[in-house]
Design a protein around this motif. Structure first.
Motif, short mmCIF file in Angstrom:
data_model
loop_
_atom_site.label_atom_id
_atom_site.label_comp_id
_atom_site.label_asym_id
_atom_site.label_seq_id
_atom_site.Cartn_x
_atom_site.Cartn_y
_atom_site.Cartn_z
N GLY A 58 -2.94 6.09 -7.48
CA GLY A 58 -3.03 4.74 -6.94
C GLY A 58 -2.77 4.63 -5.45
N VAL A 59 -2.97 5.73 -4.73
CA VAL A 59 -2.78 5.71 -3.27
C VAL A 59 -3.87 4.86 -2.62
CG1 VAL A 59 -2.88 7.19 -1.20
CG2 VAL A 59 -1.56 7.90 -3.20
N SER A 60 -3.51 4.16 -1.55
CA SER A 60 -4.44 3.24 -0.88
C SER A 60 -5.37 3.95 0.09
CB SER A 60 -3.65 2.18 -0.12
OG SER A 60 -2.64 1.62 -0.94
N GLY A 61 -4.89 5.04 0.71
CA GLY A 61 -5.73 5.74 1.67
C GLY A 61 -5.02 6.97 2.23
N ILE A 62 -5.80 7.81 2.88
CA ILE A 62 -5.31 9.05 3.47
C ILE A 62 -5.56 9.01 4.96
CG2 ILE A 62 -5.47 11.57 3.44
CD1 ILE A 62 -4.76 10.67 0.72
N ILE A 63 -4.54 9.37 5.75
CA ILE A 63 -4.68 9.50 7.20
C ILE A 63 -4.51 10.96 7.54
CG2 ILE A 63 -3.72 8.88 9.44
CD1 ILE A 63 -2.77 6.24 8.13
N LEU A 64 -5.46 11.53 8.29
CA LEU A 64 -5.43 12.96 8.61
C LEU A 64 -5.50 13.19 10.12
CD1 LEU A 64 -7.91 12.44 6.25
CD2 LEU A 64 -7.40 14.86 5.91
N SER A 65 -4.76 14.20 10.57
CA SER A 65 -4.91 14.64 11.96
C SER A 65 -6.27 15.30 12.10
CB SER A 65 -3.81 15.63 12.33
OG SER A 65 -3.91 16.80 11.55
N ARG A 66 -6.80 15.29 13.30
CA ARG A 66 -8.14 15.84 13.54
C ARG A 66 -8.19 17.34 13.24
NH1 ARG A 66 -12.15 12.29 13.92
NH2 ARG A 66 -10.99 11.10 15.48
N LYS A 67 -7.05 18.03 13.32
CA LYS A 67 -7.02 19.47 13.10
C LYS A 67 -6.88 19.85 11.62
CE LYS A 67 -5.14 20.67 17.66
NZ LYS A 67 -4.01 21.30 18.39
N PRO A 81 0.82 -1.22 0.00
CA PRO A 81 0.00 0.00 0.00
C PRO A 81 0.85 1.27 0.00
CG PRO A 81 -0.71 -1.54 1.70
CD PRO A 81 0.61 -2.03 1.21
N LEU A 82 0.28 2.32 -0.56
CA LEU A 82 0.88 3.65 -0.54
C LEU A 82 -0.09 4.56 0.20
CD1 LEU A 82 2.97 5.77 -1.47
CD2 LEU A 82 1.68 5.96 -3.62
N VAL A 83 0.38 5.18 1.28
CA VAL A 83 -0.50 5.96 2.16
C VAL A 83 0.03 7.38 2.31
CG1 VAL A 83 -1.34 6.17 4.55
CG2 VAL A 83 -1.27 3.92 3.43
N MET A 84 -0.89 8.34 2.36
CA MET A 84 -0.53 9.73 2.64
C MET A 84 -0.97 10.08 4.05
SD MET A 84 0.99 10.65 -0.09
CE MET A 84 1.22 12.39 0.30
N VAL A 85 -0.09 10.73 4.80
CA VAL A 85 -0.38 11.16 6.17
C VAL A 85 -0.32 12.68 6.21
CG1 VAL A 85 0.35 11.03 8.58
CG2 VAL A 85 0.65 9.04 7.08
N LEU A 86 -1.43 13.31 6.55
CA LEU A 86 -1.53 14.77 6.52
C LEU A 86 -1.64 15.32 7.94
CD1 LEU A 86 -4.13 15.18 3.61
CD2 LEU A 86 -1.65 14.77 3.48
N GLU A 87 -0.71 16.18 8.31
CA GLU A 87 -0.73 16.77 9.65
C GLU A 87 -1.16 18.23 9.60
OE1 GLU A 87 2.07 17.00 13.64
OE2 GLU A 87 3.00 17.47 11.71
N ASP A 88 -2.35 18.48 10.09
CA ASP A 88 -2.86 19.85 10.30
C ASP A 88 -2.86 20.71 9.04
OD1 ASP A 88 -2.93 18.90 12.85
OD2 ASP A 88 -1.50 20.31 13.69
N LEU A 89 -3.11 20.13 7.87
CA LEU A 89 -3.28 20.95 6.67
C LEU A 89 -4.55 21.78 6.82
CD1 LEU A 89 -1.07 19.07 5.48
CD2 LEU A 89 -2.26 19.26 3.30
N GLN A 90 -4.46 23.07 6.58
CA GLN A 90 -5.57 23.97 6.87
C GLN A 90 -6.38 24.38 5.65
OE1 GLN A 90 -6.35 24.96 10.26
NE2 GLN A 90 -5.08 23.12 10.31
N ASP A 91 -5.79 24.31 4.49
CA ASP A 91 -6.48 24.80 3.29
C ASP A 91 -7.36 23.71 2.69
OD1 ASP A 91 -6.28 25.16 0.04
OD2 ASP A 91 -6.51 27.05 1.11
N ILE A 139 2.96 14.76 5.10
CA ILE A 139 2.93 16.14 4.63
C ILE A 139 2.46 17.02 5.78
CG2 ILE A 139 1.98 17.76 2.95
CD1 ILE A 139 3.65 15.60 1.65
N GLY A 140 3.21 18.09 6.06
CA GLY A 140 2.90 18.93 7.21
C GLY A 140 2.09 20.17 6.88
N ASN A 141 1.78 20.90 7.91
CA ASN A 141 1.03 22.15 7.83
C ASN A 141 1.67 23.12 6.84
OD1 ASN A 141 1.02 25.13 9.11
ND2 ASN A 141 -0.97 24.18 9.42
N GLU A 142 0.82 23.85 6.10
CA GLU A 142 1.30 24.76 5.06
C GLU A 142 2.33 25.78 5.55
OE1 GLU A 142 -2.94 23.62 3.80
OE2 GLU A 142 -1.89 24.07 5.67
N GLY A 143 2.14 26.27 6.77
CA GLY A 143 3.05 27.30 7.28
C GLY A 143 4.18 26.77 8.14
N ASN A 144 3.92 25.71 8.91
CA ASN A 144 4.88 25.23 9.88
C ASN A 144 5.53 23.90 9.55
OD1 ASN A 144 4.26 27.46 11.61
ND2 ASN A 144 2.41 26.39 12.25
#
Length: 275
Positions: free
Chosen positions: A141-150, A116-126, A216-221
């Motif tokens: 062909g990504v298998s799934g996305i994991i996102l922080s609650r924020k 699997p290929l997974v994307m992990v997104l931390e606090d993306l705001q846009d 992938i982290g927050n756009e600003g930080n």
């Protein structure tokens, strides 16, 4: 029966769902507009469809039948639809959908996928970035996305529009403990890479053909120090000129498609069995 008043309770609720994250979360519902997004919504997600009488008469018979067969297809007067629409040029149709429920297990072990290929997104705001990442993820062909609650609300109308329908097909999982989930990814055999401007390997020099996750982290930080420390390694995208960074969705797209390229190449290089 046609809804002719903007004071109608259903109309008021749709406006709440369009405008307020709290209302969407409480009811587990969201709203999409336009023929494409309404038509592509899975039948099991659809709770109701609202359209103008004029559009109903103009729709091809087979398209109209889709909504009628699913049930709860409600006609709305033009002035009422304009009042409840979130777009500048309404197409005359919107649908209320139920939130899907995916598990972390479905992300980690997608059916039929060994690596699997997974994307992990931390606090993306846009919302546009999050929606674009989902849309690109499906294509790569990504298998799934994991996102922080924020992270930005996936069911914000702007996010939904940006996915162009991929929200119906790309599994996602929200978590309050992103470092803990990253730990589970590693335990399950994933190589977890942090997208980091400060260094590491050039993105196309690392091997992404096995179980892989990109953070992938927050756009600003950017990524938090905790996630940077949790990663197996960091990758960066070289840049010419004086630009300091890439847009988060663009960077994510480059990484996803590099992994897709390597995987296609690996398949092509597999030795053919002699019969």
């Amino acid at each position: 029966m046609i809804i002719t008043s903007t004071a109608n309770a259903q109309v008021k609720n749709i406006i709440q769902l369009l405008q307020k994250t709290k209302a969407r979360k409480k009811q587990g519902l969201f709203v999409v507009e336009g023929r494409k997004l309404c038509r592509e919504m899975p039948a099991s997600w659809q709770k109701a469809v609202y359209m103008t009488e004029d559009l109903y008469e103009k729709l091809p018979e087979e398209e109209r039948a889709v909504y009628v067969e699913r049930g709860n297809c409600q006609l709305v007067a033009d002035h009422v639809f304009s009042h409840m629409s979130d777009t500048k040029t309404p197409q005359g149709i919107l649908a209320v959908g139920r939130w899907p429920a995916y598990t972390l297990e479905q992300i980690l072990h997608p059916e039929g996928q060994e690596s699997p290929l997974v994307m992990v997104l931390e606090d993306l705001q846009d919302p546009g970035n999050v929606g674009t990442i989902l849309r690109t993820a499906e294509s790569a062909g990504v298998s799934g996305i994991i996102l922080s609650r924020k992270s930005a609300d996936l069911f914000n109308p702007k996010t939904v529009r940006s996915t162009m329908g991929s929200i119906y097909r790309m599994p996602f999982y929200h978590t309050d403990d992103l470092p803990g989930v990253v730990g589970k990814l590693k335990e399950d055999g994933f190589t977890v890479y942090a997208a980091d401007l400060q260094g590491g390997q050039i993105y196309d020099e690392a091997d992404h053909t096995g179980k892989t996750a990109f953070m992938i982290g927050n756009e600003g930080n950017g990524l938090s120090e905790e996630l940077l420390q949790a990663a197996a390694g960091a990758v960066y995208i070289p840049m010419a000129g004086q630009a300091e960074s890439l847009n988060a969705a663009v960077a994510a797209g480059i990484l996803m498609y590099e992994a897709a390229r390597q995987r296609r190449k690996k398949v092509c290089l597999k030795p053919h069995l002699m019969l």
